[in-house]
Design a protein around this motif. Sequence first.
Motif, mmCIF file in Angstrom:
data_model
loop_
_atom_site.group_PDB
_atom_site.id
_atom_site.type_symbol
_atom_site.label_atom_id
_atom_site.label_comp_id
_atom_site.label_asym_id
_atom_site.label_seq_id
_atom_site.Cartn_x
_atom_site.Cartn_y
_atom_site.Cartn_z
ATOM 1 N N UNK A 204 0.840 -1.203 0.000
ATOM 2 C CA UNK A 204 0.000 0.000 0.000
ATOM 3 C C UNK A 204 0.873 1.250 0.000
ATOM 4 N N UNK A 205 1.884 1.263 0.862
ATOM 5 C CA UNK A 205 2.780 2.414 0.970
ATOM 6 C C UNK A 205 3.522 2.628 -0.343
ATOM 7 N N UNK A 206 3.998 1.548 -0.939
ATOM 8 C CA UNK A 206 4.733 1.667 -2.200
ATOM 9 C C UNK A 206 3.828 2.216 -3.306
ATOM 10 N N UNK A 207 2.597 1.726 -3.369
ATOM 11 C CA UNK A 207 1.661 2.202 -4.391
ATOM 12 C C UNK A 207 1.317 3.678 -4.185
ATOM 13 N N UNK A 208 1.081 4.075 -2.941
ATOM 14 C CA UNK A 208 0.764 5.479 -2.671
ATOM 15 C C UNK A 208 1.950 6.380 -2.999
ATOM 16 N N UNK A 209 3.143 5.933 -2.651
ATOM 17 C CA UNK A 209 4.334 6.726 -2.973
ATOM 18 C C UNK A 209 4.496 6.869 -4.493
ATOM 19 N N UNK A 210 4.196 5.804 -5.225
ATOM 20 C CA UNK A 210 4.285 5.840 -6.683
ATOM 21 C C UNK A 210 3.275 6.840 -7.259
ATOM 22 N N UNK A 211 2.049 6.783 -6.743
ATOM 23 C CA UNK A 211 1.001 7.700 -7.211
ATOM 24 C C UNK A 211 1.389 9.152 -6.935
ATOM 25 N N UNK A 212 2.041 9.373 -5.801
ATOM 26 C CA UNK A 212 2.453 10.730 -5.431
ATOM 27 C C UNK A 212 3.712 11.189 -6.161
ATOM 28 N N UNK B 65 10.339 9.576 -6.508
ATOM 29 C CA UNK B 65 11.360 9.222 -7.495
ATOM 30 C C UNK B 65 12.052 7.900 -7.170
ATOM 31 N N UNK B 66 11.973 7.454 -5.917
ATOM 32 C CA UNK B 66 12.616 6.203 -5.511
ATOM 33 C C UNK B 66 11.769 4.968 -5.819
ATOM 34 N N UNK B 67 10.516 5.166 -6.231
ATOM 35 C CA UNK B 67 9.627 4.046 -6.543
ATOM 36 C C UNK B 67 9.422 4.020 -8.048
ATOM 37 N N UNK B 68 10.042 3.050 -8.708
ATOM 38 C CA UNK B 68 9.954 2.940 -10.162
ATOM 39 C C UNK B 68 8.569 2.459 -10.600
ATOM 40 N N UNK B 69 8.076 1.399 -9.948
ATOM 41 C CA UNK B 69 6.767 0.824 -10.270
ATOM 42 C C UNK B 69 6.306 0.017 -9.070
ATOM 43 N N UNK B 70 5.059 0.170 -8.652
ATOM 44 C CA UNK B 70 4.617 -0.503 -7.429
ATOM 45 C C UNK B 70 4.551 -2.036 -7.536
ATOM 46 N N UNK B 71 4.555 -2.578 -8.731
ATOM 47 C CA UNK B 71 4.464 -4.031 -8.868
ATOM 48 C C UNK B 71 5.833 -4.690 -9.016
ATOM 49 N N UNK B 72 6.879 -3.923 -8.937
ATOM 50 C CA UNK B 72 8.224 -4.491 -9.074
ATOM 51 C C UNK B 72 8.919 -4.541 -7.753
#
Length: 79
Positions: A61-69, A72-79
């Motif tokens: 959840x955190x990774x997906x929210x960070x990606x949506x926001x 820059x450190x989150x390339x894609x939430x499914x990886x």
Amino acid sequence: MLSDHQDSEHFMGVRSEDELLDMLDKAERKMNYHYTVMQTKLAQRSLKMYHMRNYKALEGVVKALRWVLGDKDVQHPLE
């Protein structure tokens, strides 16, 4: 019945950045709570597993929210 992800009548629209940041804060707090309880030596194995599952789910959840926001450190939430 499975929903088609392109079925626009089920989507409300864009969330505000403030809503997303609030959601991220709550998810991170809850994730930290589960991590803390998981690390206690007194907790039973089944209780530790419960907290581990919740912690790992909230990581996504955190990774997906960070990606949506736009983190820059989150390339894609499914990886």
